[in-house]
Design an enzyme around this catalytic site. Structure first.
Site, PDB file in Angstrom:
ATOM      1  N   ASP A 119     -17.118  -0.592  -2.004  1.00  0.00           N
ATOM      2  CA  ASP A 119     -15.992   0.317  -2.288  1.00  0.00           C
ATOM      3  C   ASP A 119     -15.642   0.308  -3.771  1.00  0.00           C
ATOM      4  OD1 ASP A 119     -12.627   0.830  -0.875  1.00  0.00           O
ATOM      5  OD2 ASP A 119     -14.077   2.186  -1.816  1.00  0.00           O
ATOM      6  N   ARG A 157      -9.570   3.176  -7.792  1.00  0.00           N
ATOM      7  CA  ARG A 157      -8.372   2.670  -7.107  1.00  0.00           C
ATOM      8  C   ARG A 157      -8.438   1.154  -6.883  1.00  0.00           C
ATOM      9  NH1 ARG A 157     -11.335   5.720  -3.721  1.00  0.00           N
ATOM     10  NH2 ARG A 157     -12.647   4.555  -2.249  1.00  0.00           N
ATOM     11  N   ASN A 158      -9.656   0.606  -6.906  1.00  0.00           N
ATOM     12  CA  ASN A 158      -9.820  -0.841  -6.659  1.00  0.00           C
ATOM     13  C   ASN A 158     -10.004  -1.644  -7.936  1.00  0.00           C
ATOM     14  OD1 ASN A 158      -9.617  -0.572  -3.863  1.00  0.00           O
ATOM     15  ND2 ASN A 158     -11.767   0.042  -3.722  1.00  0.00           N
ATOM     16  N   ASP A 180     -10.028  -5.552  -5.718  1.00  0.00           N
ATOM     17  CA  ASP A 180      -9.828  -5.390  -4.268  1.00  0.00           C
ATOM     18  C   ASP A 180     -11.185  -5.439  -3.579  1.00  0.00           C
ATOM     19  OD1 ASP A 180      -7.578  -4.093  -2.149  1.00  0.00           O
ATOM     20  OD2 ASP A 180      -9.697  -3.863  -1.642  1.00  0.00           O
TER      21      ASP A 180
HETATM   22  C1  LIG Z   1      -3.295  -6.478  -4.613  1.00  0.00           C
HETATM   23  C2  LIG Z   1      -2.918  -5.770  -5.884  1.00  0.00           C
HETATM   24  O1  LIG Z   1      -3.079  -6.701  -6.957  1.00  0.00           O
HETATM   25  C3  LIG Z   1      -2.458  -6.455  -8.173  1.00  0.00           C
HETATM   26  C4  LIG Z   1      -1.713  -5.325  -8.431  1.00  0.00           C
HETATM   27  C5  LIG Z   1      -1.156  -5.162  -9.706  1.00  0.00           C
HETATM   28  C6  LIG Z   1      -0.349  -3.957 -10.026  1.00  0.00           C
HETATM   29  C7  LIG Z   1      -0.678  -2.736  -9.433  1.00  0.00           C
HETATM   30  C8  LIG Z   1       0.091  -1.607  -9.735  1.00  0.00           C
HETATM   31  C9  LIG Z   1       1.139  -1.687 -10.646  1.00  0.00           C
HETATM   32  C10 LIG Z   1       1.425  -2.916 -11.224  1.00  0.00           C
HETATM   33  S1  LIG Z   1       2.677  -3.033 -12.380  1.00  0.00           S
HETATM   34  C11 LIG Z   1       2.076  -2.286 -13.781  1.00  0.00           C
HETATM   35  O2  LIG Z   1       3.797  -2.273 -11.904  1.00  0.00           O
HETATM   36  O3  LIG Z   1       2.945  -4.394 -12.657  1.00  0.00           O
HETATM   37  C12 LIG Z   1       0.692  -4.055 -10.929  1.00  0.00           C
HETATM   38  C13 LIG Z   1      -1.342  -6.147 -10.679  1.00  0.00           C
HETATM   39  N1  LIG Z   1      -2.082  -7.241 -10.405  1.00  0.00           N
HETATM   40  C14 LIG Z   1      -2.636  -7.416  -9.198  1.00  0.00           C
HETATM   41  N2  LIG Z   1      -3.389  -8.509  -8.959  1.00  0.00           N
HETATM   42  C15 LIG Z   1      -3.800  -4.554  -6.078  1.00  0.00           C
HETATM   43  C16 LIG Z   1      -5.137  -4.757  -6.438  1.00  0.00           C
HETATM   44  C17 LIG Z   1      -5.953  -3.636  -6.607  1.00  0.00           C
HETATM   45  F1  LIG Z   1      -7.247  -3.792  -6.892  1.00  0.00           F
HETATM   46  C18 LIG Z   1      -5.476  -2.338  -6.448  1.00  0.00           C
HETATM   47  C19 LIG Z   1      -4.147  -2.148  -6.118  1.00  0.00           C
HETATM   48  C20 LIG Z   1      -3.325  -3.249  -5.901  1.00  0.00           C
HETATM   49  N3  LIG Z   1      -2.004  -2.985  -5.528  1.00  0.00           N
HETATM   50  N4  LIG Z   1      -1.416  -3.449  -4.417  1.00  0.00           N
HETATM   51  C21 LIG Z   1      -0.170  -2.884  -4.383  1.00  0.00           C
HETATM   52  C22 LIG Z   1      -0.034  -2.051  -5.462  1.00  0.00           C
HETATM   53  N5  LIG Z   1      -1.196  -2.093  -6.172  1.00  0.00           N
END
Ligand SMILES: C[C@@H](Oc1cc(-c2cccc(S(C)(=O)=O)c2)cnc1N)c1cc(F)ccc1N1NC=CN1
Length: 326
Positions: A164, A168-169, A185
């Site tokens: 995947d 988005r990941n 992800d």
């Molecule tokens: C699990 C989550 O992990 C994370 C998200 C963000 C992160 C993601 C989006 C925004 C922000 S922020 C800039 O608002 O701090 C931080 C920052 N660090 C992570 N380790 C994630 C990993 C991915 F590969 C893709 C999307 C997400 N998520 N899960 C829920 C929302 N995104």
């Protein structure tokens, strides 16, 4: 039949036992959740602060994946498996697993926080507007491509199929010029690894637009699957976060790609980069490059001033780049 009946308690006990030896259990009292970042596949994801990490750092800002208290044993094992998969990789372009809090409910997976957020959102926010020039240069985009190619090369070396690879990941360490991109992800690989095909084989749930013909036609996944997806990711990056095959259904994409239809180059995409995309989209899996080749191809683009000196279109037309044969 009740799916729970399929559980072999011995197998799951063994899996849980061996995982406890692989995963770092963090003292829950050291973890404080702060704001909600968003919703992942399981449950909510929070920003948090981890205290007493090491004698060097007093506090560490982290991302915390939470598992809802009310969940099935299958979901529990999925959550555990995701942590085990993440614990296997140690690479600058793959998100770092800091540890877990599995000793009680709610269970947590504690990850390094990437404060630039996800790559797709970043690309969309970077688009030029009638009043704002493009934030990003060709060089910036190629650096993102190189970061993920290096991550995928690491997975390829470990004979791990991600299944995947998509914007988005991927996450960014920051939104600024020193940004680094990381794969963050592994949910798809985890589901297939746990053979939860029922979760993913419903075509509606499969990332068809990122999959090669042999995958969506025959369910064949190899290292060459990720190569095709990486080509789609290149297109996502150079289109500044557009949805591939815009306006097309998964069925229409499968029909077109099967007979040779391919995405057309995004506005302003250098010819050499589009050549790499098409190389990744060879109809025959064995004709696609390896990530070793892709890393050096992207590095060469970065060294070619004719490529990196080009600007991105000043103002992106709302009409997304067309697609061949659709
Ligand atoms: C699990 C989550 O992990 C994370 C998200 C963000 C992160 C993601 C989006 C925004 C922000 S922020 C800039 O608002 O701090 C931080 C920052 N660090 C992570 N380790 C994630 C990993 C991915 F590969 C893709 C999307 C997400 N998520 N899960 C829920 C929302 N995104």
């Amino acid at each position: 039949m009740n799916p729970v009946m399929h559980f072999n308690p011995n197998y799951d006990a063994v899996v849980t036992k061996c995982c406890e030896q692989i995963l770092v259990e963090l003292p829950r009292r050291n973890l404080k959740l702060s704001r909600l970042i968003g919703h992942g596949a399981f449950g909510e994801v929070y920003m948090g602060v981890l205290a007493n990490v090491t004698h060097l750092t007093e506090e560490l800002t982290v991302a915390v994946k939470t598992l809802p208290a009310l969940c099935t044993e299958q979901t529990e094992l999925d959550f555990l498996m995701e942590a085990v998969i993440l614990s296997k990789f140690h690479h600058p372009n793959i998100v770092h697993l800091i540890g877990v809090c599995f000793d009680s409910i709610p269970r947590y997976i504690v990850l390094e926080i990437l404060e630039g957020g996800d790559l797709k959102t970043f690309l969309r926010e970077s688009r030029p507007t009638p009043t704002r020039c493009p934030d990003l240069t060709i060089r910036d985009l190629l650096c993102l491509c190189l970061d993920i190619a290096r991550a995928c090369h690491h997975l390829e070396e470990k004979h791990f199929i991600h299944r995947d690879i998509a914007a988005r990941n991927c996450l960014l360490t920051s939104k600024g010029p020193s940004r680094k991109a990381k794969i963050a992800d592994f949910g798809m690989a985890r589901d297939i690894y746990r053979s939860d095909y029922y979760k993913k084989t419903g075509r509606a749930l499969l990332p068809v637009k990122w999959m090669p013909p042999e995958a969506f036609l025959d369910g064949i996944f190899t290292a060459k699957t990720d190569i095709w997806s990486y080509g789609i990711l290149l297109w996502e990056i150079f289109s500044l976060g557009h949805m591939p095959y815009p306006g097309c259904s998964n069925e229409e994409v499968m029909q077109s790609v099967t007979v040779g239809g391919r995405l057309t180059p995004p506005d302003g995409c250098p010819a050499t980069v589009y050549e790499i995309m098409n190389y990744c989209w060879s109809g025959l899996a064995e004709e696609r490059p390896t990530f070793t080749t892709l890393v050096s191809s992207v590095e060469k683009c970065l060294e070619d001033d004719d490529v990196v000196s080009r600007g991105l279109p000043a103002f992106y037309q709302p009409a997304v780049p067309g697609t061949q044969g659709l």
